[in-house]
Motif scaffolding. Structure first.
Motif, PDB file in Angstrom:
ATOM      1  N   ALA A 114     -35.437 -13.962 -98.723  1.00  0.00           N
ATOM      2  CA  ALA A 114     -35.151 -14.502 -97.394  1.00  0.00           C
ATOM      3  C   ALA A 114     -36.433 -14.696 -96.592  1.00  0.00           C
ATOM      4  CB  ALA A 114     -34.185 -13.575 -96.661  1.00  0.00           C
ATOM      5  N   ARG A 115     -37.322 -13.713 -96.616  1.00  0.00           N
ATOM      6  CA  ARG A 115     -38.569 -13.827 -95.865  1.00  0.00           C
ATOM      7  C   ARG A 115     -39.473 -14.901 -96.453  1.00  0.00           C
ATOM      8  NH1 ARG A 115     -41.136  -8.059 -95.718  1.00  0.00           N
ATOM      9  NH2 ARG A 115     -42.735  -9.246 -94.581  1.00  0.00           N
ATOM     10  N   LEU A 116     -39.485 -15.004 -97.782  1.00  0.00           N
ATOM     11  CA  LEU A 116     -40.327 -16.009 -98.429  1.00  0.00           C
ATOM     12  C   LEU A 116     -39.841 -17.423 -98.110  1.00  0.00           C
ATOM     13  CD1 LEU A 116     -42.741 -16.355-100.343  1.00  0.00           C
ATOM     14  CD2 LEU A 116     -41.137 -16.274-102.266  1.00  0.00           C
ATOM     15  N   GLN A 117     -38.531 -17.611 -98.078  1.00  0.00           N
ATOM     16  CA  GLN A 117     -37.997 -18.930 -97.743  1.00  0.00           C
ATOM     17  C   GLN A 117     -38.366 -19.336 -96.319  1.00  0.00           C
ATOM     18  OE1 GLN A 117     -33.855 -18.067 -99.034  1.00  0.00           O
ATOM     19  NE2 GLN A 117     -33.999 -19.935-100.256  1.00  0.00           N
ATOM     20  N   ASP A 118     -38.378 -18.385 -95.408  1.00  0.00           N
ATOM     21  CA  ASP A 118     -38.798 -18.694 -94.030  1.00  0.00           C
ATOM     22  C   ASP A 118     -40.263 -19.130 -93.997  1.00  0.00           C
ATOM     23  OD1 ASP A 118     -36.290 -18.050 -93.136  1.00  0.00           O
ATOM     24  OD2 ASP A 118     -36.815 -15.991 -92.571  1.00  0.00           O
ATOM     25  N   LYS A 119     -41.122 -18.451 -94.745  1.00  0.00           N
ATOM     26  CA  LYS A 119     -42.539 -18.813 -94.774  1.00  0.00           C
ATOM     27  C   LYS A 119     -42.733 -20.200 -95.377  1.00  0.00           C
ATOM     28  CE  LYS A 119     -44.216 -14.023 -95.286  1.00  0.00           C
ATOM     29  NZ  LYS A 119     -45.138 -13.948 -94.147  1.00  0.00           N
ATOM     30  N   LEU A 120     -42.019 -20.514 -96.449  1.00  0.00           N
ATOM     31  CA  LEU A 120     -42.174 -21.807 -97.112  1.00  0.00           C
ATOM     32  C   LEU A 120     -41.625 -22.939 -96.258  1.00  0.00           C
ATOM     33  CD1 LEU A 120     -41.225 -20.808-100.771  1.00  0.00           C
ATOM     34  CD2 LEU A 120     -43.506 -21.230 -99.861  1.00  0.00           C
ATOM     35  N   ALA A 121     -40.555 -22.661 -95.509  1.00  0.00           N
ATOM     36  CA  ALA A 121     -39.963 -23.707 -94.670  1.00  0.00           C
ATOM     37  C   ALA A 121     -40.911 -24.144 -93.559  1.00  0.00           C
ATOM     38  CB  ALA A 121     -38.648 -23.205 -94.083  1.00  0.00           C
ATOM     39  N   ALA A 122     -41.849 -23.302 -93.201  1.00  0.00           N
ATOM     40  CA  ALA A 122     -42.780 -23.639 -92.126  1.00  0.00           C
ATOM     41  C   ALA A 122     -43.936 -24.508 -92.602  1.00  0.00           C
ATOM     42  CB  ALA A 122     -43.325 -22.354 -91.503  1.00  0.00           C
ATOM     43  N   LEU A 123     -44.081 -24.714 -93.908  1.00  0.00           N
ATOM     44  CA  LEU A 123     -45.187 -25.512 -94.443  1.00  0.00           C
ATOM     45  C   LEU A 123     -44.768 -26.966 -94.569  1.00  0.00           C
ATOM     46  CD1 LEU A 123     -46.463 -23.084 -97.234  1.00  0.00           C
ATOM     47  CD2 LEU A 123     -47.364 -23.385 -94.923  1.00  0.00           C
ATOM     48  N   PRO A 124     -45.594 -27.924 -94.098  1.00  0.00           N
ATOM     49  CA  PRO A 124     -45.220 -29.331 -94.174  1.00  0.00           C
ATOM     50  C   PRO A 124     -45.393 -29.884 -95.588  1.00  0.00           C
ATOM     51  CG  PRO A 124     -47.404 -29.103 -93.226  1.00  0.00           C
ATOM     52  CD  PRO A 124     -46.883 -27.714 -93.416  1.00  0.00           C
ATOM     53  N   ASP A 125     -44.669 -30.979 -95.854  1.00  0.00           N
ATOM     54  CA  ASP A 125     -44.775 -31.706 -97.124  1.00  0.00           C
ATOM     55  C   ASP A 125     -44.575 -30.788 -98.324  1.00  0.00           C
ATOM     56  OD1 ASP A 125     -45.392 -34.033 -95.687  1.00  0.00           O
ATOM     57  OD2 ASP A 125     -47.530 -33.519 -95.653  1.00  0.00           O
ATOM     58  N   LEU A 126     -43.612 -29.903 -98.214  1.00  0.00           N
ATOM     59  CA  LEU A 126     -43.353 -28.956 -99.303  1.00  0.00           C
ATOM     60  C   LEU A 126     -41.853 -28.791 -99.481  1.00  0.00           C
ATOM     61  CD1 LEU A 126     -44.709 -26.977-101.327  1.00  0.00           C
ATOM     62  CD2 LEU A 126     -44.337 -25.171 -99.621  1.00  0.00           C
ATOM     63  N   GLU A 127     -41.408 -29.060-100.690  1.00  0.00           N
ATOM     64  CA  GLU A 127     -40.005 -28.845-101.048  1.00  0.00           C
ATOM     65  C   GLU A 127     -39.885 -27.497-101.769  1.00  0.00           C
ATOM     66  OE1 GLU A 127     -36.788 -30.475-104.337  1.00  0.00           O
ATOM     67  OE2 GLU A 127     -38.384 -31.825-103.665  1.00  0.00           O
ATOM     68  N   THR A 128     -38.895 -26.712-101.374  1.00  0.00           N
ATOM     69  CA  THR A 128     -38.692 -25.401-101.980  1.00  0.00           C
ATOM     70  C   THR A 128     -37.448 -25.427-102.861  1.00  0.00           C
ATOM     71  OG1 THR A 128     -39.712 -24.304-100.083  1.00  0.00           O
ATOM     72  CG2 THR A 128     -38.343 -22.945-101.539  1.00  0.00           C
ATOM     73  N   ARG A 129     -37.591 -24.943-104.079  1.00  0.00           N
ATOM     74  CA  ARG A 129     -36.454 -24.850-104.991  1.00  0.00           C
ATOM     75  C   ARG A 129     -36.337 -23.404-105.472  1.00  0.00           C
ATOM     76  NH1 ARG A 129     -36.649 -28.565-110.202  1.00  0.00           N
ATOM     77  NH2 ARG A 129     -36.790 -30.128-108.536  1.00  0.00           N
ATOM     78  N   VAL A 130     -35.142 -22.836-105.348  1.00  0.00           N
ATOM     79  CA  VAL A 130     -34.892 -21.462-105.789  1.00  0.00           C
ATOM     80  C   VAL A 130     -34.101 -21.517-107.091  1.00  0.00           C
ATOM     81  CG1 VAL A 130     -33.817 -19.250-105.244  1.00  0.00           C
ATOM     82  CG2 VAL A 130     -34.923 -20.585-103.437  1.00  0.00           C
ATOM     83  N   ILE A 131     -34.608 -20.894-108.130  1.00  0.00           N
ATOM     84  CA  ILE A 131     -33.956 -20.842-109.441  1.00  0.00           C
ATOM     85  C   ILE A 131     -33.658 -19.382-109.757  1.00  0.00           C
ATOM     86  CG2 ILE A 131     -34.166 -21.320-111.899  1.00  0.00           C
ATOM     87  CD1 ILE A 131     -36.030 -23.601-111.249  1.00  0.00           C
ATOM     88  N   THR A 132     -32.385 -19.083-109.954  1.00  0.00           N
ATOM     89  CA  THR A 132     -31.976 -17.717-110.288  1.00  0.00           C
ATOM     90  C   THR A 132     -31.751 -17.626-111.786  1.00  0.00           C
ATOM     91  OG1 THR A 132     -30.938 -17.417-108.124  1.00  0.00           O
ATOM     92  CG2 THR A 132     -30.271 -15.908-109.886  1.00  0.00           C
ATOM     93  N   ILE A 133     -32.433 -16.698-112.414  1.00  0.00           N
ATOM     94  CA  ILE A 133     -32.307 -16.484-113.858  1.00  0.00           C
ATOM     95  C   ILE A 133     -31.444 -15.250-114.065  1.00  0.00           C
ATOM     96  CG2 ILE A 133     -33.517 -16.189-116.034  1.00  0.00           C
ATOM     97  CD1 ILE A 133     -34.162 -18.792-114.580  1.00  0.00           C
ATOM     98  N   GLY A 134     -30.212 -15.470-114.497  1.00  0.00           N
ATOM     99  CA  GLY A 134     -29.298 -14.359-114.728  1.00  0.00           C
ATOM    100  C   GLY A 134     -29.315 -13.932-116.171  1.00  0.00           C
ATOM    101  N   GLY A 135     -28.399 -13.053-116.515  1.00  0.00           N
ATOM    102  CA  GLY A 135     -28.309 -12.564-117.882  1.00  0.00           C
ATOM    103  C   GLY A 135     -26.950 -11.952-118.130  1.00  0.00           C
ATOM    104  N   THR A 136     -26.523 -11.941-119.392  1.00  0.00           N
ATOM    105  CA  THR A 136     -25.263 -11.340-119.796  1.00  0.00           C
ATOM    106  C   THR A 136     -25.558 -10.196-120.758  1.00  0.00           C
ATOM    107  OG1 THR A 136     -24.980 -12.782-121.723  1.00  0.00           O
ATOM    108  CG2 THR A 136     -24.164 -13.595-119.601  1.00  0.00           C
ATOM    109  N   PRO A 137     -24.583  -9.292-120.964  1.00  0.00           N
ATOM    110  CA  PRO A 137     -24.828  -8.196-121.902  1.00  0.00           C
ATOM    111  C   PRO A 137     -25.159  -8.669-123.309  1.00  0.00           C
ATOM    112  CG  PRO A 137     -22.926  -7.725-120.541  1.00  0.00           C
ATOM    113  CD  PRO A 137     -23.317  -9.148-120.239  1.00  0.00           C
TER     114      PRO A 137
END
Length: 698
Positions: free
Chosen positions: A93-116
């Motif tokens: 959450a804090r990192l997304q706020d910092k990235l949103a304040a930077l111009p000309d920058l697209e932020t993509r969040v990728i979650t890597i999950g796992g199964t047993p």
């Protein structure tokens, strides 16, 4: 806007080269001879060659693209240890706020999950599946929120598409401790009655005081949910544990090491293995009495199984009877009473009596021996005929104390079709044989359908107050009765008519399947136990089944790999099974208990990379971060600031991480202008040739 000149030759380059060489030779020769019009002819040839090259002016309309910052969130099972999940969510959450304040920058969040079912964290392979290499030209940087347990880190050999800095923000804390139990060797199969050896060791990972490192660790052992002792082992040293397989079928062995001080998780302190126990040979003693049409039915059925060692005797005369006839002239040999019933009785797994009547054929002391044999864990099957109702039958011996059904003295001789009783519809021996209710008919809403089996014609009436009646005859009289005596088991078939099914009379019946299941129950096959609890992992879910002869709702307690306990309600069905399931998100050992019975299930691979070491670590990603120009640090220290940097400049510093400016552009339009239009080339060429001819004519 950008411009460039491109060539689109009308003929192949070798042809153009040959023509250019020929033109150069001709023009050079003419110029050397100082021929009139030679220069004009050379210019005409040059124009024609240029026309063959067909030059074009390309104008591209370009648009700047925003750079791409990718935040990778590790949501694999090792991240659920301690407060790592909460720390990751807060940092994201804090990192997304910092990235949103930077111009000309697209932020993509990728979650890597796992199964047993997944044995390791394949983070970089997952990024390639996400198609990240397609955006490599505008990739400003990767930010990994992980505990460092990444098992496909490329190290210093970065993939070609990854030319941006990789910054690693680690959850957990440096110097964590963990204790793990590692299975080094575990057999998949073993023989009943034999001992198998399981090799394991206990590792203490992380900093330890000398006193703790030198202290032994207690490992508790459970077999099929029952405590089977404990052993003390030194950390890091292999230990061999002998386990005796006391029954056929799966034998679940669970090992559990005591918790270490301040360790991050207990989920890898336990391990389990299932050994499939098989019988080397099933030793059966078949004793036949009065000859009858089905006398060979039991023999043929037992002999058809290659795993059965059968000893078969027919007793028609007393061992003490002396008729004065020489033994060599008798049709039957004297029965080896002492050898079988004194010396070798304990060697048999099962004793079968087929229409055997006492009638002083065996001394009374041997019936005492057989009763004790059953109480001590032996098995007996009695196929009763009219002799069973006789006053001098089994009920007149010491076997009467272990028989689940005692004869009334009455023999019923009339046609009947064997039926599955209500208890039989729930008992695993006969439940699969019972006809199923019609579709849409709920349990208890209609009478159970009658089986379409052949009829029998005789039943020995008996009372069965201490046994479980699974099949009935006329007037619901007991036909198949099972009983438990001490550690042993006994079964009675109160008719000698099962051979009619074997010969297909009126379509026959399931004689082979019934007998097979009956013998396996007598041999204590776990899958045929009346009261049992089982657990298995199927399609990512923990499936729990509780089998019981009593119709009652059940709730079991499930212990998850992280030691959390959850209640699970089981839904009752008419076949004696209560079923329930829950999502098995975490790899490891699941323990299920109903208060009386226990079961275990293992999700994922034993000793999987994902759970074998649950400490947060910087080692696996340190080389990758360094090779890419990225930063690696712990979230417990602080969350770094974020800056934009030019290509070629530092991408991290004290308290900050950098995302490069790529200058990526996308082409929105292309204009193509020919530099030598065909008509202009033709006109110019003709003009030059005309001028050359004019000059030559002067």
């Amino acid at each position: 806007m950008s411009e460039a000149i491109t060539l689109a030759p009308l003929v192949a380059w070798p042809v153009i080269a040959a023509l250019a060489a020929s033109a150069a030779l001709l023009a050079g020769f003419a110029l050397l001879r100082r021929s009139r019009g030679a220069f004009l002819r050379a210019m005409a040839l040059a124009v024609l060659l240029a026309a063959l090259l067909e030059p074009h002016l390309i104008r591209e309309k370009r648009e700047a693209q925003p750079d791409l910052a990718v935040v990778v969130v590790d949501a694999t099972p090792s991240q659920s240890v301690g407060n790592r999940t909460a720390a990751t969510a807060e940092a994201l959450a804090r990192l997304q706020d910092k990235l949103a304040a930077l111009p000309d920058l697209e932020t993509r969040v990728i979650t890597i999950g796992g199964t047993p079912a997944e044995a390791a964290t394949r983070l970089f392979a997952a990024l390639e599946k996400e198609g990240l290499q397609d955006d490599a030209h505008r990739l400003a940087g990767l930010v990994l929120l992980t505990d460092g347990q990444v098992h496909d880190a490329p190290g210093a050999d970065l993939p070609r598409w990854l030319q941006a800095p990789v910054h690693v923000l680690l959850t957990g804390a440096p110097g964590e401790r963990d204790r793990r139990l590692v299975l080094e060797h575990a057999p998949a199969y073993g023989l009943v009655g034999r001992t198998v050896e399981i090799a394991f060791r206990v590792d203490d990972l992380g900093p330890r005081s000398p006193a703790v490192a030198a202290a032994p660790v207690t490992v508790s052992v459970r077999s099929d949910g029952v405590p089977a002792g404990s052993v003390s082992v030194m950390p890091g040293q292999s230990q061999v544990l002998p386990i005796t397989l006391d029954h056929a079928g799966p034998v679940a062995v669970e090992l559990s090491a005591t918790a270490a001080e301040d360790e991050v998780s207990l989920r890898n302190n336990r391990a389990a293995i299932v050994v499939n126990a098989v019988r080397e040979r099933l030793k059966v003693l078949l004793v036949s009495g009065q000859p009858h049409p089905g006398a060979r039915a039991w023999r043929n059925l037992l002999k058809s199984d290659p795993a059965v060692d059968l000893v078969h005797f027919t007793i028609l005369r007393s061992a003490e009877k002396d008729e004065g006839t020489p033994l060599k002239e008798l049709a039957l040999i004297a029965f080896p009473v002492q050898e079988l019933f004194e010396d070798r009785l304990k060697d048999f797994d099962l004793i079968v009596f087929d229409r055997f009547g006492q009638r002083d054929l065996l001394p009374a002391a041997y019936f005492d021996t057989m009763a004790e044999y059953v109480r001590n864990g032996g098995a007996m099957l009695i196929a009763a005929g009219p002799e069973f109702a006789d006053a001098h039958g089994f009920a007149d011996t010491s076997l009467k104390d272990i028989l689940p059904g005692l004869p009334t003295g009455r023999i019923v001789e009339r046609p009947f079709t064997p039926q599955i009783s209500e208890a039989g519809r729930r008992h695993p021996v006969t439940q699969p044989l019972a006809p199923t209710a019609a579709a849409g008919v709920g349990a208890g809403t209609a009478p159970a359908p009658a089986p379409a089996w052949g009829r029998w014609f005789r039943l020995i009436e008996a009372n069965a107050p201490a046994g479980a009646t699974l099949m009935t005859g006329p007037d619901a009289a007991p036909l198949l009765v099972l009983g438990r005596v001490g550690e042993g088991r006994i079964a009675q078939v109160l008719s000698d008519q099962i051979w009619l099914w074997a010969r297909g009379f009126e379509g026959g019946g399931p004689h082979a399947e019934l007998t097979r299941r009956l013998v396996h129950w007598l041999m204590r096959e776990p899958a045929l136990e009346e009261e049992r609890l089982s657990a298995a992992i199927s399609d990512g879910r923990l499936v729990v089944e509780r089998h019981s002869l009593a119709a009652a709702a059940a709730t079991v307690e499930v212990t998850l790999p992280d030691e959390r306990r959850l209640p699970l309600a089981l839904a009752e069905s008419a076949d004696g099974l209560a079923r329930g399931s829950l999502v098995a998100e975490e790899p490891g050992l699941y323990h299920v208990s109903d208060g009386t019975h226990e079961a275990i299930a293992v999700a994922g691979r034993t000793n999987a990379d994902e759970t074998i070491d649950l400490r947060a670590t910087a080692e696996r990603l340190q080389a990758t971060a360094a090779a890419s120009g990225g930063w690696l640090g712990w979230l417990v220290d602080s969350l770094p600031g974020v800056r934009r940097t030019a290509i070629g400049r530092d991408t991290h510093g004290k308290g900050w991480i950098g995302l490069r400016r790529t200058g990526a552009e996308v082409v929105r339009g292309v204009t193509e202008v020919p530099l030598l239009p065909p008509l202009a080339v033709l006109g110019l060429g003709l003009a030059l040739l005309a001028a050359a001819w004019w000059r030559e004519g002067r």
